[in-house]
Scaffold this active site. Structure first.
Site, mmCIF file in Angstrom:
data_model
loop_
_atom_site.group_PDB
_atom_site.id
_atom_site.type_symbol
_atom_site.label_atom_id
_atom_site.label_comp_id
_atom_site.label_asym_id
_atom_site.label_seq_id
_atom_site.Cartn_x
_atom_site.Cartn_y
_atom_site.Cartn_z
ATOM 1 N N LYS A 286 0.844 -1.203 0.000
ATOM 2 C CA LYS A 286 0.000 0.000 0.000
ATOM 3 C C LYS A 286 0.879 1.254 0.000
ATOM 4 C CE LYS A 286 -3.692 -2.587 2.182
ATOM 5 N NZ LYS A 286 -4.268 -3.122 3.420
ATOM 6 N N ASP B 166 -11.650 1.765 3.596
ATOM 7 C CA ASP B 166 -11.864 0.314 3.503
ATOM 8 C C ASP B 166 -13.346 -0.028 3.298
ATOM 9 O OD1 ASP B 166 -9.876 -1.623 3.546
ATOM 10 O OD2 ASP B 166 -9.409 -1.290 5.657
ATOM 11 N N GLN C 20 -5.281 -2.048 9.468
ATOM 12 C CA GLN C 20 -5.019 -3.350 8.846
ATOM 13 C C GLN C 20 -5.573 -4.467 9.734
ATOM 14 O OE1 GLN C 20 -3.680 -3.842 5.777
ATOM 15 N NE2 GLN C 20 -3.949 -6.035 5.998
HETATM 16 N N1 GUN Z 1 -6.833 -7.604 5.771
HETATM 17 C C1 GUN Z 1 -7.053 -8.358 4.671
HETATM 18 N N2 GUN Z 1 -7.670 -7.636 3.713
HETATM 19 C C2 GUN Z 1 -7.837 -6.400 4.225
HETATM 20 C C3 GUN Z 1 -8.406 -5.204 3.695
HETATM 21 O O1 GUN Z 1 -8.908 -5.124 2.561
HETATM 22 N N3 GUN Z 1 -8.367 -4.129 4.527
HETATM 23 C C4 GUN Z 1 -7.846 -4.191 5.779
HETATM 24 N N4 GUN Z 1 -7.883 -3.102 6.517
HETATM 25 N N5 GUN Z 1 -7.318 -5.281 6.289
HETATM 26 C C5 GUN Z 1 -7.317 -6.375 5.508
#
Ligand code: GUN
Length: 281
Positions: free
Chosen positions: A53, A120, A97
């Protein structure tokens, strides 16, 4: 038949080109989009996702600020950081996350993020608005998967779509998006009786289970579009939830792992961040 590959690398690169222009336009108006990522603990997969990211932000000129917090972080410490990012005008997107360490309450933490900064799409308000078919921030992975289907021109309306997995992150929002596109949607899960009976009817099959090569060729309809959301590590190598080599001989379209939906997840996170900045302006 050998399936046509739905290439996430190519589709994400195309999206990034458009995003670069949108970021430039914002910067000309004096605003740089900003994303805060909060990572608690030292889960290796999460570290990789977060670093990807950061790299995407750097490619696009988005300001990124990653907070790496130790595994023993308390709920109060986590919430204080979310509130700080909520109040920061330079930050347009906040991502916590997942998964968080078990002692932390992720629902509570996610509900503290301002809905307009919830890139998200996990906040109750965004999830609720999606279920009502209202304008909202849509979770990145299902949004990316839908984008792949649409970009490839795969018909959705009136088709049978089967989603395996009912998580809040992928399965549920994916089912809602397909429903919005007028597919007939079935959601299967670990307690579904005779799973293959459902999956064999699917014109569009989305696998979001988290079990390596779980979907075998006998579970897939000839000519189906198969979207593999899984990212599993087997003997040090990445593989999806779909037995790719066998299923590609039966499906008409298939996403690879790596280089499929995962690339789109990141592109959609960037899209949601830029959109949040545009709305802030
Ligand atoms: N963990 C696995 N996929 C995701 C996601 O799309 N967003 C977040 N915040 N955590 C994750």
């Amino acid at each position: 038949m050998s399936a046509q590959l739905l290439d996430g690398k190519i589709m994400a690169a195309e999206l990034e080109e458009q995003l670069k222009n949108r970021v430039e336009a914002l910067k000309e108006k004096g605003l740089t989009p900003g994303l805060t990522v909060i990572l608690v603990g030292d889960d290796p997969a999460s570290q990789t996702y977060v670093s990807n990211k950061e790299k995407a932000c750097a490619r696009l000129g988005i300001h990124s600020d990653t907070l790496r917090m130790p595994p023993e972080t308390t709920q109060e410490q986590l919430e204080a950081e979310i509130l700080r990012a909520n109040a920061d005008p330079a930050i347009h997107g906040i991502l916590v996350q997942l998964p968080l360490p078990r002692h932390l309450d992720s629902d509570r933490a996610l509900s503290l993020i301002l809905p307009e900064k919830d890139v998200d799409g996990f906040h109750d308000i965004n999830a609720g608005r999606l279920s009502r078919g209202m304008d909202c921030v849509v979770a990145c992975t299902p949004k990316g998967a839908l984008h792949m289907l649409k970009t490839a021109g795969i018909p959705i309306a009136g088709k049978e779509a089967v989603v395996i997995g009912r998580s809040n992150i992928v399965g549920k929002p994916m089912a809602l998006l397909l429903l919005q596109e007028n597919a007939t949607v079935t959601v299967c899960h670990s307690r579904t009786a005779d799973l293959a009976e459902h999956t064999r009817r699917a014109d569009i099959l989305v696998a979001a289970i988290g079990k390596p090569r779980f979907v075998t060729a006998d579970m897939v309809k000839e000519g189906a579009a198969v979207i593999d959301v899984g990212i599993n590590r087997v003997d040090g190598k990445l593989c999806g939830d779909v037995d790719f080599d066998a299923v590609k001989e039966k499906a008409a379209y298939i996403t690879p792992v790596p280089g499929g939906v995962g690339k789109m997840t990141i592109a959609m996170l960037m899209d949601n961040t830029v959109s949040a900045a545009e709305k802030a302006l």
